[in-house]
Design a protein around this motif. Sequence first.
Motif, PDB file in Angstrom:
ATOM      1  N   ILE A  48       0.834  -1.199   0.000  1.00  0.00           N
ATOM      2  CA  ILE A  48       0.000   0.000   0.000  1.00  0.00           C
ATOM      3  C   ILE A  48       0.872   1.254   0.000  1.00  0.00           C
ATOM      4  O   ILE A  48       1.903   1.318   0.665  1.00  0.00           O
ATOM      5  N   VAL A  49       0.434   2.223  -0.793  1.00  0.00           N
ATOM      6  CA  VAL A  49       1.162   3.492  -0.903  1.00  0.00           C
ATOM      7  C   VAL A  49       0.153   4.640  -0.878  1.00  0.00           C
ATOM      8  O   VAL A  49      -1.045   4.433  -1.069  1.00  0.00           O
ATOM      9  N   ARG A  50       0.681   5.829  -0.651  1.00  0.00           N
ATOM     10  CA  ARG A  50      -0.113   7.050  -0.767  1.00  0.00           C
ATOM     11  C   ARG A  50      -0.093   7.489  -2.236  1.00  0.00           C
ATOM     12  O   ARG A  50       0.970   7.820  -2.764  1.00  0.00           O
ATOM     13  N   GLY A  51      -1.253   7.526  -2.838  1.00  0.00           N
ATOM     14  CA  GLY A  51      -1.311   7.947  -4.238  1.00  0.00           C
ATOM     15  C   GLY A  51      -0.914   9.392  -4.433  1.00  0.00           C
ATOM     16  O   GLY A  51      -0.502   9.793  -5.526  1.00  0.00           O
ATOM     17  N   LEU A  93      -3.712  -5.268   6.183  1.00  0.00           N
ATOM     18  CA  LEU A  93      -3.514  -5.839   7.527  1.00  0.00           C
ATOM     19  C   LEU A  93      -4.081  -7.247   7.618  1.00  0.00           C
ATOM     20  O   LEU A  93      -3.426  -8.164   8.132  1.00  0.00           O
ATOM     21  N   VAL A  94      -5.285  -7.421   7.116  1.00  0.00           N
ATOM     22  CA  VAL A  94      -5.954  -8.724   7.195  1.00  0.00           C
ATOM     23  C   VAL A  94      -5.104  -9.804   6.503  1.00  0.00           C
ATOM     24  O   VAL A  94      -5.004 -10.935   6.969  1.00  0.00           O
ATOM     25  N   LYS A  95      -4.486  -9.416   5.394  1.00  0.00           N
ATOM     26  CA  LYS A  95      -3.673 -10.385   4.652  1.00  0.00           C
ATOM     27  C   LYS A  95      -2.309 -10.619   5.292  1.00  0.00           C
ATOM     28  O   LYS A  95      -1.794 -11.728   5.282  1.00  0.00           O
ATOM     29  N   SER A  96      -1.725  -9.577   5.851  1.00  0.00           N
ATOM     30  CA  SER A  96      -0.344  -9.710   6.338  1.00  0.00           C
ATOM     31  C   SER A  96      -0.260 -10.099   7.808  1.00  0.00           C
ATOM     32  O   SER A  96       0.743 -10.640   8.251  1.00  0.00           O
ATOM     33  N   GLU A  97      -1.313  -9.794   8.572  1.00  0.00           N
ATOM     34  CA  GLU A  97      -1.268 -10.096  10.008  1.00  0.00           C
ATOM     35  C   GLU A  97      -2.577 -10.726  10.458  1.00  0.00           C
ATOM     36  O   GLU A  97      -3.412 -10.074  11.091  1.00  0.00           O
ATOM     37  N   PRO A  98      -2.771 -11.996  10.150  1.00  0.00           N
ATOM     38  CA  PRO A  98      -4.048 -12.632  10.493  1.00  0.00           C
ATOM     39  C   PRO A  98      -4.338 -12.664  11.993  1.00  0.00           C
ATOM     40  O   PRO A  98      -5.491 -12.788  12.387  1.00  0.00           O
ATOM     41  N   ASP A  99      -3.297 -12.532  12.808  1.00  0.00           N
ATOM     42  CA  ASP A  99      -3.502 -12.564  14.263  1.00  0.00           C
ATOM     43  C   ASP A  99      -3.534 -11.172  14.883  1.00  0.00           C
ATOM     44  O   ASP A  99      -3.390 -11.034  16.108  1.00  0.00           O
ATOM     45  N   ALA A 100      -3.710 -10.161  14.082  1.00  0.00           N
ATOM     46  CA  ALA A 100      -3.660  -8.785  14.595  1.00  0.00           C
ATOM     47  C   ALA A 100      -4.699  -8.557  15.697  1.00  0.00           C
ATOM     48  O   ALA A 100      -5.841  -9.001  15.606  1.00  0.00           O
ATOM     49  N   HIS A 116      -2.245   0.153  12.698  1.00  0.00           N
ATOM     50  CA  HIS A 116      -2.158   0.043  11.244  1.00  0.00           C
ATOM     51  C   HIS A 116      -2.981   1.138  10.551  1.00  0.00           C
ATOM     52  O   HIS A 116      -2.610   1.611   9.480  1.00  0.00           O
ATOM     53  N   LEU A 117      -4.070   1.515  11.178  1.00  0.00           N
ATOM     54  CA  LEU A 117      -4.945   2.533  10.582  1.00  0.00           C
ATOM     55  C   LEU A 117      -4.606   3.951  11.033  1.00  0.00           C
ATOM     56  O   LEU A 117      -5.347   4.880  10.696  1.00  0.00           O
ATOM     57  N   SER A 118      -3.510   4.081  11.765  1.00  0.00           N
ATOM     58  CA  SER A 118      -3.218   5.402  12.324  1.00  0.00           C
ATOM     59  C   SER A 118      -2.912   6.435  11.239  1.00  0.00           C
ATOM     60  O   SER A 118      -2.956   7.636  11.499  1.00  0.00           O
ATOM     61  N   GLY A 119      -2.636   5.989  10.029  1.00  0.00           N
ATOM     62  CA  GLY A 119      -2.422   6.928   8.930  1.00  0.00           C
ATOM     63  C   GLY A 119      -3.644   7.119   8.062  1.00  0.00           C
ATOM     64  O   GLY A 119      -3.547   7.671   6.969  1.00  0.00           O
ATOM     65  N   ASN A 120      -4.768   6.630   8.522  1.00  0.00           N
ATOM     66  CA  ASN A 120      -6.021   6.817   7.762  1.00  0.00           C
ATOM     67  C   ASN A 120      -7.002   7.575   8.645  1.00  0.00           C
ATOM     68  O   ASN A 120      -7.444   7.058   9.671  1.00  0.00           O
ATOM     69  N   TYR A 121      -7.329   8.771   8.241  1.00  0.00           N
ATOM     70  CA  TYR A 121      -8.192   9.621   9.065  1.00  0.00           C
ATOM     71  C   TYR A 121      -9.668   9.454   8.687  1.00  0.00           C
ATOM     72  O   TYR A 121     -10.005   9.343   7.508  1.00  0.00           O
ATOM     73  N   CYS A 122     -10.497   9.453   9.711  1.00  0.00           N
ATOM     74  CA  CYS A 122     -11.945   9.472   9.503  1.00  0.00           C
ATOM     75  C   CYS A 122     -12.521  10.589  10.347  1.00  0.00           C
ATOM     76  O   CYS A 122     -12.279  10.648  11.550  1.00  0.00           O
ATOM     77  N   ARG A 123     -13.275  11.455   9.716  1.00  0.00           N
ATOM     78  CA  ARG A 123     -13.838  12.595  10.457  1.00  0.00           C
ATOM     79  C   ARG A 123     -15.211  12.278  11.024  1.00  0.00           C
ATOM     80  O   ARG A 123     -15.798  13.101  11.714  1.00  0.00           O
ATOM     81  N   GLU A 159     -11.859  -6.274  12.981  1.00  0.00           N
ATOM     82  CA  GLU A 159     -11.653  -7.383  13.925  1.00  0.00           C
ATOM     83  C   GLU A 159     -12.597  -8.539  13.594  1.00  0.00           C
ATOM     84  O   GLU A 159     -12.213  -9.712  13.655  1.00  0.00           O
ATOM     85  N   THR A 160     -13.813  -8.216  13.212  1.00  0.00           N
ATOM     86  CA  THR A 160     -14.783  -9.248  12.838  1.00  0.00           C
ATOM     87  C   THR A 160     -14.259 -10.092  11.677  1.00  0.00           C
ATOM     88  O   THR A 160     -14.353 -11.326  11.684  1.00  0.00           O
ATOM     89  N   VAL A 161     -13.674  -9.434  10.692  1.00  0.00           N
ATOM     90  CA  VAL A 161     -13.133 -10.161   9.533  1.00  0.00           C
ATOM     91  C   VAL A 161     -11.943 -11.020   9.945  1.00  0.00           C
ATOM     92  O   VAL A 161     -11.819 -12.178   9.534  1.00  0.00           O
ATOM     93  N   LEU A 162     -11.077 -10.480  10.776  1.00  0.00           N
ATOM     94  CA  LEU A 162      -9.924 -11.265  11.237  1.00  0.00           C
ATOM     95  C   LEU A 162     -10.388 -12.522  11.969  1.00  0.00           C
ATOM     96  O   LEU A 162      -9.867 -13.616  11.742  1.00  0.00           O
ATOM     97  N   VAL A 163     -11.375 -12.364  12.838  1.00  0.00           N
ATOM     98  CA  VAL A 163     -11.884 -13.508  13.600  1.00  0.00           C
ATOM     99  C   VAL A 163     -12.532 -14.526  12.663  1.00  0.00           C
ATOM    100  O   VAL A 163     -12.304 -15.736  12.785  1.00  0.00           O
ATOM    101  N   LEU A 164     -13.294 -14.033  11.696  1.00  0.00           N
ATOM    102  CA  LEU A 164     -13.925 -14.930  10.716  1.00  0.00           C
ATOM    103  C   LEU A 164     -12.891 -15.733   9.950  1.00  0.00           C
ATOM    104  O   LEU A 164     -13.035 -16.937   9.760  1.00  0.00           O
TER     105      LEU A 164
END
Length: 167
Positions: free
Chosen positions: A59-62, A116-123, A131-138, A150-155
């Motif tokens: 993943i990169v910043r476009g 994250l889901v692909k690289s760290e299944p046990d996150a 991991h999401l600290s560089g993605n802002y949501c207002r 987390e739901t997806v990781l557990v699944l």
Amino acid sequence: MEHANTLSLTVNGTKVSRTVQPRTHLIDFLRDELGLTGSHIGCEHGVCGACTVRVDGTIVRGCLTLAVQCEGKAVDTVEGLSDSGELAQLQQAFHERNALQCGYCTPGMLVAALDLVKSEPDATRERIREHLSGNYCRCTGYQAIVDAIETVLVLRRGGGKTQRAQK
Ligand code: FES
Ligand code: FES
């Protein structure tokens, strides 16, 4: 006057070739030249994560990547990852957990979450937040986004309880 370059790359599995200015950022190339407007532009200086896409699996910043840096590379955007079904579980979980409101951050969130889901299944929840600290949501306050991921990781681990449900 800038010298235009011919750029050839693969975007969402399709080979494309265009003439671009050396200063054109990847996010502008994707949105303006290819019409892939799923990835958004927010801060334009690498802070908000709205423009997150994948280049050769990373993943990169476009907004910080020049289009010409992607010569010969494979770029995946939220459109391609959605069409291929790679994002299906996350999209479903975001929907069910109300992990979006205006949706502006969502494409970048989904692409970062998939990484994250692909690289760290046990996150853990803490790792999801890091991991999401560089993605802002207002809008959401992040809790529902973390819940959805987390739901997806557990699944994907075969079920069980989320850390939140255990508390
Ligand atoms: S628009 Fe690229 S990080 Fe904000
Ligand atoms: S849902 Fe609005 S910015 Fe995240």
